[in-house]
Design a protein around this motif. Structure first.
Motif, PDB file in Angstrom:
ATOM      1  N   HIS A 225       0.757  -1.237  -0.024  1.00 55.35           N
ATOM      2  CA  HIS A 225      -0.174   0.003  -0.062  1.00 55.35           C
ATOM      3  C   HIS A 225       0.890   1.464  -0.026  1.00 55.35           C
ATOM      4  O   HIS A 225       0.711   2.061  -0.721  1.00 55.35           O
ATOM      5  CB  HIS A 225      -0.832   0.022   1.295  1.00 55.35           C
ATOM      6  CG  HIS A 225      -1.892   1.326   1.312  1.00 55.35           C
ATOM      7  ND1 HIS A 225      -2.886   1.181   0.101  1.00 55.35           N
ATOM      8  CD2 HIS A 225      -2.039   2.287   1.999  1.00 55.35           C
ATOM      9  CE1 HIS A 225      -3.748   2.295   0.279  1.00 55.35           C
ATOM     10  NE2 HIS A 225      -3.061   2.897   1.513  1.00 55.35           N
ATOM     11  N   GLU A 226       1.854   1.388   0.813  1.00 54.95           N
ATOM     12  CA  GLU A 226       2.806   2.526   0.624  1.00 54.95           C
ATOM     13  C   GLU A 226       3.354   2.719  -0.396  1.00 54.95           C
ATOM     14  O   GLU A 226       3.445   3.848  -0.839  1.00 54.95           O
ATOM     15  CB  GLU A 226       3.767   2.386   2.010  1.00 54.95           C
ATOM     16  CG  GLU A 226       3.374   2.458   3.335  1.00 54.95           C
ATOM     17  CD  GLU A 226       2.469   1.355   3.894  1.00 54.95           C
ATOM     18  OE1 GLU A 226       2.814   0.257   2.914  1.00 54.95           O
ATOM     19  OE2 GLU A 226       1.717   1.396   4.870  1.00 54.95           O
ATOM     20  N   LEU A 227       4.012   1.752  -1.255  1.00 55.86           N
ATOM     21  CA  LEU A 227       4.196   2.203  -2.382  1.00 55.86           C
ATOM     22  C   LEU A 227       3.351   2.485  -3.476  1.00 55.86           C
ATOM     23  O   LEU A 227       3.568   3.358  -4.441  1.00 55.86           O
ATOM     24  CB  LEU A 227       5.166   0.727  -3.082  1.00 55.86           C
ATOM     25  CG  LEU A 227       5.649   0.787  -4.536  1.00 55.86           C
ATOM     26  CD1 LEU A 227       6.639   1.703  -4.491  1.00 55.86           C
ATOM     27  CD2 LEU A 227       6.111  -0.637  -4.790  1.00 55.86           C
ATOM     28  N   MET A 228       2.058   1.822  -3.396  1.00 53.96           N
ATOM     29  CA  MET A 228       0.645   2.489  -4.176  1.00 53.96           C
ATOM     30  C   MET A 228       0.656   4.066  -3.980  1.00 53.96           C
ATOM     31  O   MET A 228       0.628   4.420  -4.887  1.00 53.96           O
ATOM     32  CB  MET A 228      -0.428   1.484  -3.882  1.00 53.96           C
ATOM     33  CG  MET A 228      -0.349   0.073  -4.087  1.00 53.96           C
ATOM     34  SD  MET A 228      -1.803  -0.475  -3.595  1.00 53.96           S
ATOM     35  CE  MET A 228      -1.505  -2.456  -3.659  1.00 53.96           C
ATOM     36  N   LEU A 229       0.761   4.280  -2.628  1.00 58.44           N
ATOM     37  CA  LEU A 229       0.456   5.730  -2.437  1.00 58.44           C
ATOM     38  C   LEU A 229       1.726   6.842  -2.951  1.00 58.44           C
ATOM     39  O   LEU A 229       1.352   7.594  -3.546  1.00 58.44           O
ATOM     40  CB  LEU A 229       0.393   5.973  -0.790  1.00 58.44           C
ATOM     41  CG  LEU A 229      -0.908   5.245  -0.228  1.00 58.44           C
ATOM     42  CD1 LEU A 229      -0.591   5.810   1.343  1.00 58.44           C
ATOM     43  CD2 LEU A 229      -2.252   5.913  -0.911  1.00 58.44           C
ATOM     44  N   ALA A 230       2.986   6.191  -2.841  1.00 51.11           N
ATOM     45  CA  ALA A 230       3.816   7.067  -3.565  1.00 51.11           C
ATOM     46  C   ALA A 230       3.915   7.005  -4.894  1.00 51.11           C
ATOM     47  O   ALA A 230       4.069   8.213  -5.448  1.00 51.11           O
ATOM     48  CB  ALA A 230       5.230   6.083  -3.103  1.00 51.11           C
TER      49      ALA A 230
END
Length: 209
Positions: A177-182
Motif C-alpha cells: 500500500h505505501e508503494l501504491m500511495l507513493a
C-alpha cells in the motif's frame, strides 16, 4: 493517470486492503473492479495460495496477523476457499460502489458468513436495494460485466488479488500500500533509478516446465 483496483471477495488480503483503499475509491482516485480470481489462475495455469496446503496455512495466519497489526476486525467464513461468484455478481449488479463493496466484504470477513448463494446474500441485497438477489446474480448482463472485468485484468497482466494498476504498472497485495500511495502521488517514481532498473533485469535461468 487511471488507477484500477482489482479484487475478489475470496481474498482476505483484498478485504484488509479495502480498508485502506476505500477512501481513495470514495474520492474517485481509484476505480474498484471486481474480478474472478479463479479465472485468472486458470488462464495463467497457476495454483492459488489456498490450493497449496502449507502455503494455505501460512497465508491464513498472515491474514490474521496483518488484521491485528492494522487494527482491523477479521472473522474467517466457515470454509475457504468458497464460491465467490454470487457475491461478485451482486457487487456488479449494485454498481460496484464503495458502499456495495464494503457491505459484502463486511458480511464475509468481518461477520464470517459464507456468501455462496442468493439466499445467503438476501440481507446484503436488501441493504443495497436489490430485493431479488437470485434474479440479479443470474442476469446475463451482470455475468458478462464480471467476465469483462476479469478479461481486462488479464489483459493488464494481473496475477493476484488485490492488485492496483496505475497506468501499466501493477502493485500486488495489502503490504504494497505505501508503494501504491507513493506512485499515485508521483507516477515518475518508477521511471528512474533502482525502481526503473530492476524492471529490466535480464532473466538468467528459466526453470524447465
Amino acid at each position: 493517470m487511471q488507477a484500477r483496483w482489482y479484487f475478489d471477495f475470496i481474498s482476505p488480503f483484498s478485504y484488509l486492503h479495502w480498508q485502506k483503499i476505500r477512501p481513495l475509491a470514495e474520492a474517485g482516485r481509484v476505480e474498484p473492479v471486481p474480478i474472478v480470481f479463479g479465472a485468472v489462475l486458470a488462464a495463467l495455469q497457476i495454483r492459488g495460495p489456498a490450493e497449496i496446503p502449507r502455503k494455505r496455512e501460512f497465508i491464513y495466519r498472515q491474514a490474521v496477523w496483518q488484521a491485528r497489526r492494522d487494527g482491523t476486525a477479521i472473522a474467517f467464513p466457515p470454509q475457504h476457499p468458497f464460491n465467490p461468484l454470487p457475491a461478485l455478481r451482486l457487487c456488479v449488479a449494485a454498481g460496484a460502489t464503495p458502499a456495495a463493496i464494503g457491505t459484502l466484504f463486511d458480511a464475509i470477513w468481518r461477520e464470517g458468513r459464507l456468501p455462496d448463494s442468493a439466499a445467503a446474500l438476501a440481507g446484503e441485497g436488501a441493504a443495497l436495494g436489490i430485493a431479488d438477489v437470485a434474479g440479479a446474480i443470474a442476469d446475463p448482463a451482470v455475468k458478462d460485466a464480471l467476465r469483462a472485468n476479469t478479461d481486462a485484468a488479464l489483459a493488464a497482466g494481473v496475477f493476484g488479488v488485490p492488485t492496483l494498476a496505475i497506468g501499466e504498472d501493477l502493485f500486488w497485495g495489502n503490504d504494497s500500500h505505501e508503494l501504491m500511495l507513493a506512485v499515485l502521488d508521483d507516477p515518475g517514481l518508477l521511471r528512474e533509478g533502482p525502481l526503473a532498473g530492476v524492471a529490466v533485469l535480464p532473466v538468467g535461468v528459466e526453470r524447465a516446465r
